[in-house]
Design a protein around this motif. Structure first.
Motif, PDB file in Angstrom:
ATOM      1  N   ALA A   1      37.845  11.187  35.317  1.00  0.00           N
ATOM      2  CA  ALA A   1      38.209   9.815  34.934  1.00  0.00           C
ATOM      3  C   ALA A   1      39.732   9.669  34.854  1.00  0.00           C
ATOM      4  CB  ALA A   1      37.569   9.462  33.594  1.00  0.00           C
ATOM      5  N   CYS A   2      40.388  10.689  34.348  1.00  0.00           N
ATOM      6  CA  CYS A   2      41.851  10.641  34.268  1.00  0.00           C
ATOM      7  C   CYS A   2      42.467  10.613  35.659  1.00  0.00           C
ATOM      8  CB  CYS A   2      42.386  11.827  33.472  1.00  0.00           C
ATOM      9  SG  CYS A   2      41.954  11.749  31.728  1.00  0.00           S
TER      10      CYS A   2
ATOM     11  N   ASP B   1      40.945   1.542  35.596  1.00  0.00           N
ATOM     12  CA  ASP B   1      40.405   2.388  36.663  1.00  0.00           C
ATOM     13  C   ASP B   1      39.760   3.653  36.115  1.00  0.00           C
ATOM     14  OD1 ASP B   1      41.211   0.615  38.581  1.00  0.00           O
ATOM     15  OD2 ASP B   1      43.080   1.655  39.052  1.00  0.00           O
ATOM     16  N   ALA B   2      40.334   4.150  35.006  1.00  0.00           N
ATOM     17  CA  ALA B   2      39.757   5.365  34.416  1.00  0.00           C
ATOM     18  C   ALA B   2      38.353   5.092  33.874  1.00  0.00           C
ATOM     19  CB  ALA B   2      40.646   5.883  33.301  1.00  0.00           C
TER      20      ALA B   2
ATOM     21  N   ASP C   1      41.088   9.251  38.203  1.00  0.00           N
ATOM     22  CA  ASP C   1      40.893   7.881  38.695  1.00  0.00           C
ATOM     23  C   ASP C   1      42.006   6.945  38.235  1.00  0.00           C
ATOM     24  OD1 ASP C   1      38.590   8.599  39.985  1.00  0.00           O
ATOM     25  OD2 ASP C   1      37.248   7.914  38.389  1.00  0.00           O
ATOM     26  N   ALA C   2      42.523   7.221  37.037  1.00  0.00           N
ATOM     27  CA  ALA C   2      43.601   6.366  36.539  1.00  0.00           C
ATOM     28  C   ALA C   2      44.863   6.535  37.378  1.00  0.00           C
ATOM     29  CB  ALA C   2      43.900   6.693  35.085  1.00  0.00           C
TER      30      ALA C   2
ATOM     31  N   LEU D   1      49.049   8.900  31.408  1.00  0.00           N
ATOM     32  CA  LEU D   1      47.720   8.500  31.886  1.00  0.00           C
ATOM     33  C   LEU D   1      46.799   9.704  32.011  1.00  0.00           C
ATOM     34  CD1 LEU D   1      48.664   5.896  34.660  1.00  0.00           C
ATOM     35  CD2 LEU D   1      47.431   5.415  32.543  1.00  0.00           C
TER      36      LEU D   1
ATOM     37  N   CYS E   1      44.473   2.087  33.411  1.00  0.00           N
ATOM     38  CA  CYS E   1      43.522   2.508  32.367  1.00  0.00           C
ATOM     39  C   CYS E   1      42.128   1.971  32.656  1.00  0.00           C
ATOM     40  CB  CYS E   1      44.004   2.035  30.996  1.00  0.00           C
ATOM     41  SG  CYS E   1      45.485   2.881  30.442  1.00  0.00           S
TER      42      CYS E   1
ATOM     43  N   ARG F   1      36.151   2.484  34.845  1.00  0.00           N
ATOM     44  CA  ARG F   1      35.108   1.917  35.712  1.00  0.00           C
ATOM     45  C   ARG F   1      34.467   2.968  36.618  1.00  0.00           C
ATOM     46  NH1 ARG F   1      38.766  -0.683  39.916  1.00  0.00           N
ATOM     47  NH2 ARG F   1      38.435   0.635  41.742  1.00  0.00           N
TER      48      ARG F   1
END
Lengths: 200, 200
Positions: free
Chosen positions: B193-194, A196-197, B196-197, B163, A194, A199
């Motif tokens: 962003a998702c 990572d999402a 990236d998670a 996620l 989470c 940053r």
DNA sequence: CTATAAGGAATGAAGATTCATTCCGCAGGA
DNA sequence: TCCTGCGGAATGAATCTTCATTCCTTATAG
């Protein structure tokens, strides 16, 4: 004001109140509002149907009271051992893991809150939050700080919250329902994901 | 089998069925199950209360039928223009953006599904999904592929789903409720962003 | 003996479902 | 063409439940 105040000797009267609260929490969490009629709450609590009305004005009052307390508990838990002076990442990971640990230890509380949010009550509640925009809680401050330091992607607070807390809650529900099995190591990994999402 | 079959000339009889479905969808989405009694559905649809029972066995039947259709619609939309031969990332971003675009275009469908999930119906439904484990849909396959290629963090499928999809749904709700304002650029950012998670 | 707590049957509102009745389009006979 | 009778569709008032809430009775403590 608080009805427990008058009960200085902590006798049966307080027990009853607690019994009612616990029964209502369990029934709503397990069966939803449909499956939690007052009569059943009374029976589960081992009190008469009318007795509930000695402690709570009506069903709304009971439900809202439980919700308020559960939500307060969540904040309390996230703030316990909060590393005030740690790096942003450390502080956020603390909040995430504390929340997850609490939610899977108290499955009824999670389920109750979810039921509440998806009910006529939840609509009002969300509306309130929309109005009380600039509330200054520790968590909002942390996110703001991360934005200012350009640690996070430049997105609105609401979106960042969803990215971080959304999956955590979902995953706790899956754990509670036996879909997955969370342990400490896994919790770390998920909270890390989470992060990572968020940053940059 | 399908009650619409007998209606070859597409006359009023089919309209009624659609009117009932639309009325129920709107009422449940906007007011929850509490705010959608059969009498009100009938009134909104402009039919008699008893008429609903000519098209649906009972309220459950009506609700489940709507849910099934809405869910099918979701899959349909995500698969429309799916880049079969693209890279994993491209395919996943397609699914994410297609879903978000659909959800914000059809807010009633999102709200209906959420109501459904947090109701007695939802429990049964989730249970079904638990049993039909090895269903081979395109989305699961995509996630499996990403795992095998070590593109994703080594986590269970259920966690990866949460996620990715968890925040997307949350964010659509915030958009619908006017909390945030999504546009194409922002959707891209959020889906990114998702991603990236998920990624290692 | 009085006052307060507890109990639970009684009440009335709200809602799902049923069913006796009405409505409507049409086939066939005059 | 104009009736007439039939059958399926539609209706919505009546019924049967379920529930929150009330209120009168009983128990208990002081």
């Amino acid at each position: 004001m608080d009805k427990t105040d008058k009960c200085e000797k902590a006798e049966k009267c307080c027990d009853k109140r607690e019994l009612i609260i616990q029964a209502a929490l369990e029934l709503v969490a397990e069966q939803g509002f449909h499956g939690a009629p007052m009569a059943m709450i009374a029976e589960k609590a081992g009190v008469g149907a009318g007795t509930i009305y000695r402690y709570f004005e009506n069903k709304d009052d009971l439900i809202r009271w439980i919700y308020k307390n559960v939500e307060e508990r969540f904040v309390e838990v996230m703030m316990q051992g909060y590393p005030e002076n740690g790096a942003v990442r450390e502080r956020l990971l603390h909040i995430g893991t504390a929340l997850v640990r609490h939610l899977i230890r108290e499955p009824l509380q999670l389920r109750f809150v979810e039921q509440f949010h998806n009910s006529p009550y939840g609509v009002d509640h969300r509306r309130e939050k929309l109005f009380s925009e600039g509330r200054k809680d520790v968590i909002s401050d942390l996110f703001q700080e991360a934005l200012q330091q350009q640690i996070f992607k430049p997105l609105e607070l609401a979106i960042l919250f969803s990215l971080f807390f959304g999956p955590l809650v979902d995953i706790c529900r899956d754990h509670i329902l036996g879909f997955i099995k969370l342990d400490d190591a896994l919790i770390e990994q998920v909270v890390g994901a989470c992060w990572d999402a968020l940053r940059r």
